[in-house]
Design a protein around this motif. Sequence first.
Motif, PDB file in Angstrom:
ATOM      1  N   ILE A   5      27.791  -2.553  16.368  1.00 57.97           N
ATOM      2  CA  ILE A   5      26.935  -1.460  15.908  1.00 57.97           C
ATOM      3  C   ILE A   5      26.771  -1.565  14.393  1.00 57.97           C
ATOM      4  N   LEU A   6      25.524  -1.599  13.927  1.00 62.28           N
ATOM      5  CA  LEU A   6      25.232  -1.561  12.491  1.00 62.28           C
ATOM      6  C   LEU A   6      24.575  -0.218  12.203  1.00 62.28           C
ATOM      7  N   ASP A   7      25.262   0.609  11.425  1.00 62.53           N
ATOM      8  CA  ASP A   7      24.722   1.902  11.031  1.00 62.53           C
ATOM      9  C   ASP A   7      24.151   1.733   9.627  1.00 62.53           C
ATOM     10  N   THR A   8      22.832   1.702   9.509  1.00 63.94           N
ATOM     11  CA  THR A   8      22.156   1.383   8.251  1.00 63.94           C
ATOM     12  C   THR A   8      21.275   2.549   7.821  1.00 63.94           C
ATOM     13  N   PRO A   9      20.782   2.526   6.582  1.00 63.82           N
ATOM     14  CA  PRO A   9      19.821   3.549   6.162  1.00 63.82           C
ATOM     15  C   PRO A   9      18.515   3.494   6.961  1.00 63.82           C
ATOM     16  N   TYR A  10      18.319   2.420   7.712  1.00 61.84           N
ATOM     17  CA  TYR A  10      17.077   2.230   8.481  1.00 61.84           C
ATOM     18  C   TYR A  10      17.258   2.593   9.949  1.00 61.84           C
ATOM     19  N   GLY A  11      18.446   3.047  10.290  1.00 60.57           N
ATOM     20  CA  GLY A  11      18.749   3.411  11.665  1.00 60.57           C
ATOM     21  C   GLY A  11      19.992   2.693  12.161  1.00 60.57           C
ATOM     22  N   GLU A  42      10.787  -3.319   5.738  1.00 61.47           N
ATOM     23  CA  GLU A  42      11.364  -3.020   4.425  1.00 61.47           C
ATOM     24  C   GLU A  42      12.889  -3.148   4.401  1.00 61.47           C
ATOM     25  N   SER A  43      13.504  -3.351   5.560  1.00 56.97           N
ATOM     26  CA  SER A  43      14.966  -3.504   5.597  1.00 56.97           C
ATOM     27  C   SER A  43      15.408  -4.953   5.369  1.00 56.97           C
ATOM     28  N   ILE A  44      14.439  -5.854   5.186  1.00 60.20           N
ATOM     29  CA  ILE A  44      14.740  -7.286   5.055  1.00 60.20           C
ATOM     30  C   ILE A  44      14.417  -7.762   3.642  1.00 60.20           C
ATOM     31  N   VAL A  45      15.307  -8.582   3.071  1.00 59.28           N
ATOM     32  CA  VAL A  45      15.050  -9.181   1.750  1.00 59.28           C
ATOM     33  C   VAL A  45      15.366 -10.676   1.805  1.00 59.28           C
ATOM     34  N   ALA A  46      14.764 -11.403   0.869  1.00 58.47           N
ATOM     35  CA  ALA A  46      15.037 -12.835   0.744  1.00 58.47           C
ATOM     36  C   ALA A  46      16.408 -13.046   0.124  1.00 58.47           C
ATOM     37  N   ASN A  47      16.980 -14.216   0.383  1.00 61.37           N
ATOM     38  CA  ASN A  47      18.202 -14.568  -0.337  1.00 61.37           C
ATOM     39  C   ASN A  47      17.811 -15.082  -1.718  1.00 61.37           C
ATOM     40  N   THR A  48      18.778 -15.283  -2.566  1.00 59.43           N
ATOM     41  CA  THR A  48      18.483 -15.700  -3.948  1.00 59.43           C
ATOM     42  C   THR A  48      18.754 -17.173  -4.202  1.00 59.43           C
ATOM     43  N   TYR A  49      19.029 -17.933  -3.150  1.00 61.56           N
ATOM     44  CA  TYR A  49      19.496 -19.310  -3.353  1.00 61.56           C
ATOM     45  C   TYR A  49      18.729 -20.362  -2.570  1.00 61.56           C
ATOM     46  N   ASN A  50      17.682 -19.997  -1.852  1.00 60.34           N
ATOM     47  CA  ASN A  50      16.994 -20.962  -0.998  1.00 60.34           C
ATOM     48  C   ASN A  50      16.111 -21.890  -1.823  1.00 60.34           C
ATOM     49  N   HIS A  93       9.704 -18.018   5.145  1.00 54.88           N
ATOM     50  CA  HIS A  93       8.256 -18.231   5.183  1.00 54.88           C
ATOM     51  C   HIS A  93       7.625 -17.541   6.393  1.00 54.88           C
ATOM     52  N   ARG A  94       8.328 -17.517   7.519  1.00 56.54           N
ATOM     53  CA  ARG A  94       7.836 -16.750   8.673  1.00 56.54           C
ATOM     54  C   ARG A  94       7.806 -15.258   8.324  1.00 56.54           C
ATOM     55  N   PHE A  95       8.857 -14.802   7.646  1.00 57.79           N
ATOM     56  CA  PHE A  95       8.929 -13.409   7.194  1.00 57.79           C
ATOM     57  C   PHE A  95       7.746 -13.087   6.278  1.00 57.79           C
ATOM     58  N   VAL A 101       0.939 -11.260   5.135  1.00 61.33           N
ATOM     59  CA  VAL A 101      -0.357 -11.685   5.668  1.00 61.33           C
ATOM     60  C   VAL A 101      -0.752 -10.857   6.887  1.00 61.33           C
ATOM     61  N   LEU A 102       0.171 -10.740   7.848  1.00 64.96           N
ATOM     62  CA  LEU A 102      -0.140  -9.999   9.070  1.00 64.96           C
ATOM     63  C   LEU A 102       0.218  -8.524   8.972  1.00 64.96           C
ATOM     64  N   GLU A 103       0.911  -8.149   7.882  1.00 64.49           N
ATOM     65  CA  GLU A 103       1.266  -6.766   7.584  1.00 64.49           C
ATOM     66  C   GLU A 103       1.986  -6.063   8.739  1.00 64.49           C
ATOM     67  N   CYS A 104       2.992  -6.751   9.295  1.00 60.17           N
ATOM     68  CA  CYS A 104       3.802  -6.165  10.366  1.00 60.17           C
ATOM     69  C   CYS A 104       4.715  -5.084   9.793  1.00 60.17           C
ATOM     70  N   LYS A 105       4.902  -4.014  10.540  1.00 62.27           N
ATOM     71  CA  LYS A 105       5.808  -2.928  10.137  1.00 62.27           C
ATOM     72  C   LYS A 105       7.227  -3.185  10.618  1.00 62.27           C
ATOM     73  N   GLU A 106       7.369  -3.991  11.671  1.00 63.76           N
ATOM     74  CA  GLU A 106       8.671  -4.333  12.230  1.00 63.76           C
ATOM     75  C   GLU A 106       8.733  -5.836  12.461  1.00 63.76           C
ATOM     76  N   ILE A 107       9.955  -6.370  12.393  1.00 62.07           N
ATOM     77  CA  ILE A 107      10.137  -7.821  12.525  1.00 62.07           C
ATOM     78  C   ILE A 107      11.390  -8.096  13.352  1.00 62.07           C
ATOM     79  N   PRO A 108      11.309  -9.055  14.291  1.00 58.67           N
ATOM     80  CA  PRO A 108      12.502  -9.419  15.057  1.00 58.67           C
ATOM     81  C   PRO A 108      13.446 -10.292  14.228  1.00 58.67           C
ATOM     82  N   ILE A 109      14.730  -9.956  14.279  1.00 55.97           N
ATOM     83  CA  ILE A 109      15.725 -10.730  13.540  1.00 55.97           C
ATOM     84  C   ILE A 109      16.939 -10.996  14.437  1.00 55.97           C
TER      85      ILE A 109
END
Length: 195
Positions: A5-11, A42-50, A93-95, A101-109
Amino acid sequence: MSKRILDTPYGKFEIEKAPEIEIKGGEKLKLPVMTPIIVPTESIVANTYNPNHVDPQNMDLLKTSIVDNGFTFAIVTIWDEEQEKFVIIDGFHRFTILKDVLECKEIPIVVLEHDMVKRMSATVQFNRARGVHQVELMGDLVKSMFDQGADDEQIAHMLGMELEEVFRLKQITGIAYLFRNQPYSKSWEMQEVEQ
């Protein structure tokens, strides 16, 4: 199967325990691919090392692939408690295509449980394992497409290549008939050189 269970600010997100399959030697291989969740973009961010970079032409091809084939590979992430975000390990890049580009509100991870060293090495492993297509195999693919009736321009478009790349791959196959409709040109000239 127990759930994480992940209890996050996003749910609150429930992540199934990854099933396993047996591999050589009786060991088990985890299958996190079977445990995707859908989260707000908005709950997803890039890493800083790729260190990976994709040129604009391949980004266009990636968009075409996602639109034509659907989204077939979930973004691989970890949950970062400090940032309170899902940090991308693989799939930036998929993200980017889904978000910008496709302006998705949700993304599978898929959410792995990696520390920083393991997630950095995982990013490099994903990038290097994908690597560049083996030249010989790409040459064979171009030949097969040609044999199926596709012309050079169609092949270039479908594979996201320049015509020059198609010509080079045709050369690699070593089959002269692939060039039967191309005008001949000398690539170099012989000259006498005084010694």
